[in-house]
Design a protein around this motif. Sequence first.
Motif, short mmCIF file in Angstrom:
data_model
loop_
_atom_site.label_atom_id
_atom_site.label_comp_id
_atom_site.label_asym_id
_atom_site.label_seq_id
_atom_site.Cartn_x
_atom_site.Cartn_y
_atom_site.Cartn_z
N THR A 75 -36.88 -88.63 -59.40
CA THR A 75 -37.48 -89.42 -58.34
C THR A 75 -37.76 -90.85 -58.78
OG1 THR A 75 -38.48 -87.46 -57.38
CG2 THR A 75 -39.43 -89.57 -56.75
N ASN A 76 -38.22 -91.03 -60.03
CA ASN A 76 -38.64 -92.37 -60.42
C ASN A 76 -37.72 -93.03 -61.44
OD1 ASN A 76 -39.18 -91.17 -62.85
ND2 ASN A 76 -41.35 -91.70 -62.93
N PHE A 77 -36.53 -92.43 -61.71
CA PHE A 77 -35.62 -93.01 -62.71
C PHE A 77 -35.28 -94.46 -62.37
CE2 PHE A 77 -31.07 -93.89 -63.74
CZ PHE A 77 -31.24 -94.12 -65.10
N ARG A 78 -34.91 -94.68 -61.11
CA ARG A 78 -34.52 -96.03 -60.72
C ARG A 78 -35.68 -97.01 -60.88
NH1 ARG A 78 -30.71 -97.49 -55.60
NH2 ARG A 78 -30.89 -99.75 -55.66
N SER A 79 -36.88 -96.60 -60.43
CA SER A 79 -38.03 -97.49 -60.57
C SER A 79 -38.41 -97.69 -62.03
CB SER A 79 -39.22 -96.95 -59.77
OG SER A 79 -39.57 -95.65 -60.19
#
Length: 459
Positions: A75-79
Amino acid sequence: MNLKEMLNVADRIVFEKTGQHLDDLQAAVLRGTIQREKYKEIAKDFDCSESRIREIGSELWQILSEELGEDVNKTNFRSAMERLEVSIYSNVAQEESVQINSVNICGEARHPPNIPNSNPPNQETSNPQQTKTLHQDLSEMPEVGDFYSRTPELQTLTTWILQQHCRLITLTGISGIGKTSLAVQLVQQIKDEFEYAVWYTLDEFPTLEKFKSNLIQLFSHSEKQDSSPTNQKPLPLIKYLQNHRCLIVLDDVHHLFCSGEFAGKYKPESQEYRTLFKQIEKLSHQSCCMLIGWEQPREVTQVKSQNTSIRTLQLQGLDIAAGREILRDYGLEESDNSEALIHRYQGNPLWLKSVANLIQDLGGGVTELLPNDTILLPEDLKDVLQQQFDRLSELEKQVISLLAKESQPINRAKLLENDRIPASDLLNALQSLSRRSWIEQQANFYTLPPVIREYIKGL
């Protein structure tokens, strides 16, 4: 940081940890994650099992978490990569390289990374009077794509959030009706009114602990950037919502609720979300949480007063003009029966696109393939309806069967005369079906929408 740069950085991190560069499958998992694909979509593209993709993803998130010093997941890899970019950006003018734990991320010395503009991400510069940095984690928010006029709904939601300062808003409706598209359009318009704007999909956060950890990590990380570093422990989530103006959008909230039960019953592992939503409603703060899904929490549906901080918008179909825009995209706008077709499929964007695509593929016209009141159910539309039908309780399915036998709206009193379902159970089932948008109600009369009636007849 674009896709290629994210993959290059991730490759360097993995190489420093394991001595091996990303293999094709690992790269595919990361690429699919950046492009917001689900594991099953990545598995299909790579012709392997979804469980294998999940296993590879889990290994990658563990490596990245250890090396970056934060909990990294799908869920937060990109962020997380974007936060790393901010860190690199802030230090690159002073150092030739940036040391992330044991990973040396070397770049072009004294030159910022490839960023679309010259300002660090998430920082508002267009308004000279804006003194606070804006922090936005919208990596899970879908692309807007085609958006068909929802002006009244947008105005309503904007008023609730910016003028009436509602704390908890639910946006509900049957699958395909356009809930997520409307929410995306809304967020794009109002996100800069908040210090924090985040979008999460709840199929990735079945338990509250993981969700809170992810969100508090964002708060803690950004606060360290905005001020001098401290050793202060993270605050409870509600404290951050009190200290900052936040917009939190939670999509697919129905993943918190049980299948085979009346609408809005929490799964055992998701019970703690009830307490969070109660806190958001009851405690004083300056933030807003929006829940999007096929169902909504039962405690929200019980609130009818406009004096509370809770609002619910049950989304209905598009109007005729917007429906014709969809049909025009499929070359059907000149059809004499276009208005009847839109009514028959209730202005549901997904339903209209599905049947229009089938008509286009068959090379026919509306009059030829849909004479009179004929309902076509393309296979992809059946699949969508099946997903929601599987969530119904047995009592709801019995009531649906009763309604499917009636060609006209049926009075509630007549429904109560049946000898199969006790009165109390039937009334509860009607309430739940109404909340799911699976039945239509006018005064004391109930009926099934034409598409759902046709689907039930085929079971």
